[in-house]
Design an enzyme around this catalytic site. Sequence first.
Site, PDB file in Angstrom:
ATOM      1  N   VAL A   1      38.230  32.075  41.623  1.00 17.46           N
ATOM      2  CA  VAL A   1      37.499  32.385  40.391  1.00 17.46           C
ATOM      3  C   VAL A   1      37.463  33.900  40.228  1.00 17.46           C
ATOM      4  O   VAL A   1      36.902  34.614  41.063  1.00 17.46           O
ATOM      5  CB  VAL A   1      36.072  31.814  40.437  1.00 17.46           C
ATOM      6  CG1 VAL A   1      35.321  32.151  39.154  1.00 17.46           C
ATOM      7  CG2 VAL A   1      36.110  30.308  40.664  1.00 17.46           C
ATOM      8  N   ASP A   2      38.075  34.386  39.149  1.00 17.74           N
ATOM      9  CA  ASP A   2      38.179  35.833  38.922  1.00 17.74           C
ATOM     10  C   ASP A   2      37.876  36.130  37.463  1.00 17.74           C
ATOM     11  O   ASP A   2      38.732  35.993  36.597  1.00 17.74           O
ATOM     12  CB  ASP A   2      39.575  36.327  39.291  1.00 17.74           C
ATOM     13  CG  ASP A   2      39.676  37.847  39.246  1.00 17.74           C
ATOM     14  OD1 ASP A   2      38.661  38.494  38.924  1.00 17.74           O
ATOM     15  OD2 ASP A   2      40.758  38.382  39.531  1.00 17.74           O
ATOM     16  N   SER A   3      36.643  36.546  37.202  1.00 17.48           N
ATOM     17  CA  SER A   3      36.265  36.858  35.821  1.00 17.48           C
ATOM     18  C   SER A   3      36.905  38.151  35.343  1.00 17.48           C
ATOM     19  O   SER A   3      36.804  38.485  34.162  1.00 17.48           O
ATOM     20  CB  SER A   3      34.738  36.972  35.714  1.00 17.48           C
ATOM     21  OG  SER A   3      34.252  38.007  36.553  1.00 17.48           O
TER      22      SER A   3
ATOM     23  N   SER B   1      41.837  41.177  42.272  1.00 19.21           N
ATOM     24  CA  SER B   1      42.209  39.780  42.385  1.00 19.21           C
ATOM     25  C   SER B   1      43.199  39.622  43.511  1.00 19.21           C
ATOM     26  O   SER B   1      43.764  40.587  43.990  1.00 19.21           O
ATOM     27  CB  SER B   1      42.825  39.277  41.067  1.00 19.21           C
ATOM     28  OG  SER B   1      44.186  39.643  41.013  1.00 19.21           O
TER      29      SER B   1
END
EC number: 3.4.23.-
Length: 472
Positions: free
Chosen positions: A278-280, A401
């Site tokens: 999960v990488d906003s 990321s």
Amino acid sequence: MNVTVSNEVTDELLGPFELSDDITLMDFMALIDFDENEQALWHNMRQLKSVDREKTLMQLGIVGESLVVVKAIKKKATEGSTTRASKASAKAAKAAAKAAAVARDTPAEQATTVSPVAQVPVAVSPAVTAAVPTQPTSPSGGPAAANDIITPEDEYIETFRKSLLNSPSLASNIPIPGVNQLIQDSQLFKQLIGPVLLHRRAQQQAANQMGTAQSEYVKLMSNPDDPSNQARISELINQQEIDEQLHKAMEYTPEVFASVNMLYINMEINGHPVKAFVDSGAQSTIMSTALAERTGLGRLVDKRFRGIARGVGKGEIIGRVHAAQVKIETQFIPCSFIVLDTNVDLLLGLDMLRRYQACVDLKENVLKIAGIVTPFLPEAEIPKHFDMDPSAEATNLPSTSPLGNQKAAPEARDAGVGSALLNRSTPATAERTHAEEDVRRLMDLGFSRAEVLKALDHSQGNAEYAAAFLFQ
């Protein structure tokens, strides 16, 4: 600074006193109830004169852990002084007799055995100093013969030994078995304790407020207006502040030096379990080519959406999967993917997080998305290939990321897709022209002409694909 006062007049040991750097000699004299008419102050074999009363202790060289000795001012021989001398002689004779008795009762192997010299406490040995003897003395403690060579180091050691003899309370602070017998023998004292005293004194003399070598400090202070010296002084001051911040951080917030686990969740694609990162900070949701093949989505990759992923480095975009069912817990949601040749199976980017109004709840350690709640994986379940090589971590630029090791291009080994701007355009070709009717129709949806033309370029003139691209 911490200052200890050894009063040879009253045979008392005062302190240590924790003093500020700006305290003057006059204030210090008042603190220890000093009598200028009867007493004299000594530090590092130098007498502190009353003319320096307005100077600070730091200006007089009293820094760190220091010892100041209070001695009586010598006067003409009187009956009283003769009496004191006789008492001192009797006391010395008594101590010598006691030492001899101990020596007789002690085996030869143990007579010269003393605990390691390194046990001398730092709080006492670094700065314990005393006055210069009234006349040169030989290492044996008597008057020096004409052929004896008395060095300043020998004088310093002998003066320290006499200070211990005259101050039993000071000697008691040295946790060495048999120290009282040791200080009776000047040769043995010089052999065992002397090297430590000289080393401690050299360390103290080398210390200064800049925290650098004394030779460099003297060079800088001799011409502080020189531009190169000013630059070096500024560098030393900045380094001191950095070190202070480091020490405070290690003491009060040591957790900031620990590594932080990245956020992963479990999901399924076509029945295949996947650990999704999960990488906003990533613009788009990304799938690896290997995962696309494993889940049967390789045949659905639209290669018309080839392009370049640009971030810290760059990597080649293989294509795009427009729609696929993803299962998170019990919820099925449609998802689109950009396909890259990367070692991370799946990256859940901002496009899908915003689309399903996801909430990253770090307090509860869960991801809330599409009406369901799924926990983030513990450290033991995080894919190990995410860990960076320690040597590479020190040289690579930071990445937000895990897409740092891409095979599509050499530069992509350091690429971070977390900050990537994904350029989905096809390789450069001749400039395309698009039907004006399609352009106007897409502009009526609320987009600018530049955005519409860019979307049509990406979709190779397909208005429906362009509309889908604009609404992402």
